[in-house]
Motif scaffolding. Structure first.
Motif, PDB file in Angstrom:
ATOM      1  N   GLN A  43      36.498  47.565  34.590  1.00 19.18           N
ATOM      2  CA  GLN A  43      38.289  46.998  34.366  1.00 19.18           C
ATOM      3  C   GLN A  43      38.642  47.651  35.214  1.00 19.18           C
ATOM      4  OE1 GLN A  43      39.059  43.482  32.708  1.00 19.18           O
ATOM      5  NE2 GLN A  43      40.959  43.987  34.057  1.00 19.18           N
ATOM      6  N   MET A  44      39.473  48.795  34.958  1.00 19.43           N
ATOM      7  CA  MET A  44      40.072  49.733  35.258  1.00 19.43           C
ATOM      8  C   MET A  44      39.975  49.969  36.836  1.00 19.43           C
ATOM      9  SD  MET A  44      42.394  51.227  34.652  1.00 19.43           S
ATOM     10  CE  MET A  44      42.580  52.379  33.134  1.00 19.43           C
ATOM     11  N   GLU A  45      38.371  49.740  37.246  1.00 22.16           N
ATOM     12  CA  GLU A  45      38.050  49.665  38.810  1.00 22.16           C
ATOM     13  C   GLU A  45      39.197  48.497  39.275  1.00 22.16           C
ATOM     14  OE1 GLU A  45      34.481  52.060  38.923  1.00 22.16           O
ATOM     15  OE2 GLU A  45      34.276  50.478  39.193  1.00 22.16           O
ATOM     16  N   GLY A  46      39.094  47.533  38.633  1.00 15.32           N
ATOM     17  CA  GLY A  46      39.645  45.553  39.252  1.00 15.32           C
ATOM     18  C   GLY A  46      40.949  46.308  38.921  1.00 15.32           C
ATOM     19  N   MET A  47      41.566  46.953  38.305  1.00 10.78           N
ATOM     20  CA  MET A  47      43.055  46.803  38.455  1.00 10.78           C
ATOM     21  C   MET A  47      44.156  47.816  39.235  1.00 10.78           C
ATOM     22  SD  MET A  47      44.180  46.334  34.001  1.00 10.78           S
ATOM     23  CE  MET A  47      43.746  47.216  33.853  1.00 10.78           C
ATOM     24  N   ARG A  48      43.222  48.436  40.826  1.00  9.62           N
ATOM     25  CA  ARG A  48      43.767  49.355  41.477  1.00  9.62           C
ATOM     26  C   ARG A  48      44.130  48.575  42.235  1.00  9.62           C
ATOM     27  NH1 ARG A  48      37.907  52.481  42.863  1.00  9.62           N
ATOM     28  NH2 ARG A  48      37.302  50.091  42.913  1.00  9.62           N
ATOM     29  N   TYR A  82      42.296  40.148  41.740  1.00  9.17           N
ATOM     30  CA  TYR A  82      43.938  41.029  41.360  1.00  9.17           C
ATOM     31  C   TYR A  82      45.186  41.393  42.366  1.00  9.17           C
ATOM     32  CZ  TYR A  82      42.428  41.333  36.684  1.00  9.17           C
ATOM     33  OH  TYR A  82      41.526  41.720  35.033  1.00  9.17           O
ATOM     34  N   GLY A  83      44.273  41.808  43.775  1.00 12.70           N
ATOM     35  CA  GLY A  83      44.886  42.288  45.177  1.00 12.70           C
ATOM     36  C   GLY A  83      45.400  41.015  45.443  1.00 12.70           C
ATOM     37  N   TYR A  84      45.005  39.474  45.405  1.00 13.07           N
ATOM     38  CA  TYR A  84      45.416  37.940  46.182  1.00 13.07           C
ATOM     39  C   TYR A  84      46.558  38.103  45.010  1.00 13.07           C
ATOM     40  CZ  TYR A  84      41.717  37.990  48.650  1.00 13.07           C
ATOM     41  OH  TYR A  84      40.307  37.277  49.967  1.00 13.07           O
TER      42      TYR A  84
END
Length: 254
Positions: free
Chosen positions: A177-182, A96-98
């Motif tokens: 999933q929430m950790e992934g959206m940080r 998600y960051g990329y």
């Protein structure tokens, strides 16, 4: 004659097509990680033992471990045994960051994803009200007030609040999933903080929206929790994306 006890297989190995041997091995090891037969921090059997248990070559076993390392399920170091990792959102966070740093369009899509996902999370959190999650949300609210006017501190508190909301559902996959959206949260929060007209009352209003959402969840009111998080996104994230749009337009004109 006394028979020696048979060693119970650690993995639920299943026959596989030759072209998919590494996938079959990694799937079986992953299943052992997810159902608790191997706990975080525990070493996996040596590569050779894994190969023998599955009846595959060492290169196949090595490829299976490489797949699990890439997925963030195990950690490996040269010359050391592979160890199980606690399930977390790190791989998703990188992806998600990329994505959100690549273009305004991807940022908008990621933020839209957050709206859809977190609306459901807020409802479930209100229905289950996990104590650890509620405690994390309370701590985040205190951190927000302490970090008022400090974009970096405020962003971290905001991330903790939403993670706490996920934890309150008691669902480990939702937490991941929430950790992934940080990375999405950080990008949006930073853009929001760039607004030149942001005042102290703006910061306070953001805290108030989080407080209202927390109170709805703590009270077990799923409908109100959904309403409050929709209001939160409308007031905060859309304003951030307006800044992103402006930045994108400038980039196109450069």
């Amino acid at each position: 004659m006394t028979e020696l006890p048979t060693k119970k297989p650690l993995f639920s190995a299943k026959p596989a097509m030759p072209s998919r041997l590494a996938d079959a091995v990694s799937d079986a090891i992953a299943a052992a990680l997810f159902d608790g037969r191997i706990v975080p921090g525990e070493p996996l059997p040596p590569e050779g033992e894994i190969a023998r248990e599955f009846g595959v070559s060492r290169p196949i076993a090595r490829e299976a471990l490489r797949q699990l390392t890439s997925a963030g399920l195990i950690s490996t170091q040269q010359g050391k045994v592979a160890r199980a990792k606690e399930l977390n959102g790190e791989p998703l966070e990188k992806i998600y960051g990329y994505a959100v740093r690549s273009s305004v369009k991807r940022l908008q899509e990621a933020n839209e994803m957050r709206r859809v996902i977190e609306t459901g999370i807020a409802r479930l959190a209100a229905q289950r009200r996990g104590k650890a999650g509620l405690a994390a949300m309370e701590r985040a609210l205190a951190d927000m007030r302490e970090g008022l006017g400090d974009p970096a501190a405020f962003t971290e508190a905001d991330i903790l609040f939403h993670l706490g909301m996920a934890m309150a559902t008691g669902n480990s996959m939702i937490r991941v999933q929430m950790e992934g959206m940080r990375s999405v949260q950080r990008e949006v929060s930073e853009l929001f903080s760039r607004r030149s007209n942001r005042t102290r009352s703006d910061w306070s209003a953001t805290i108030d929206r989080h407080q209202a959402l927390y109170e709805a969840i703590a009270a077990g009111d799923a409908d109100l929790a959904e309403q409050k998080i929709i209001i939160h996104f409308e007031a905060a994230d859309i304003a951030s994306l307006e800044v992103a749009d402006e930045l994108g337009s400038r980039g196109k004109g450069a």
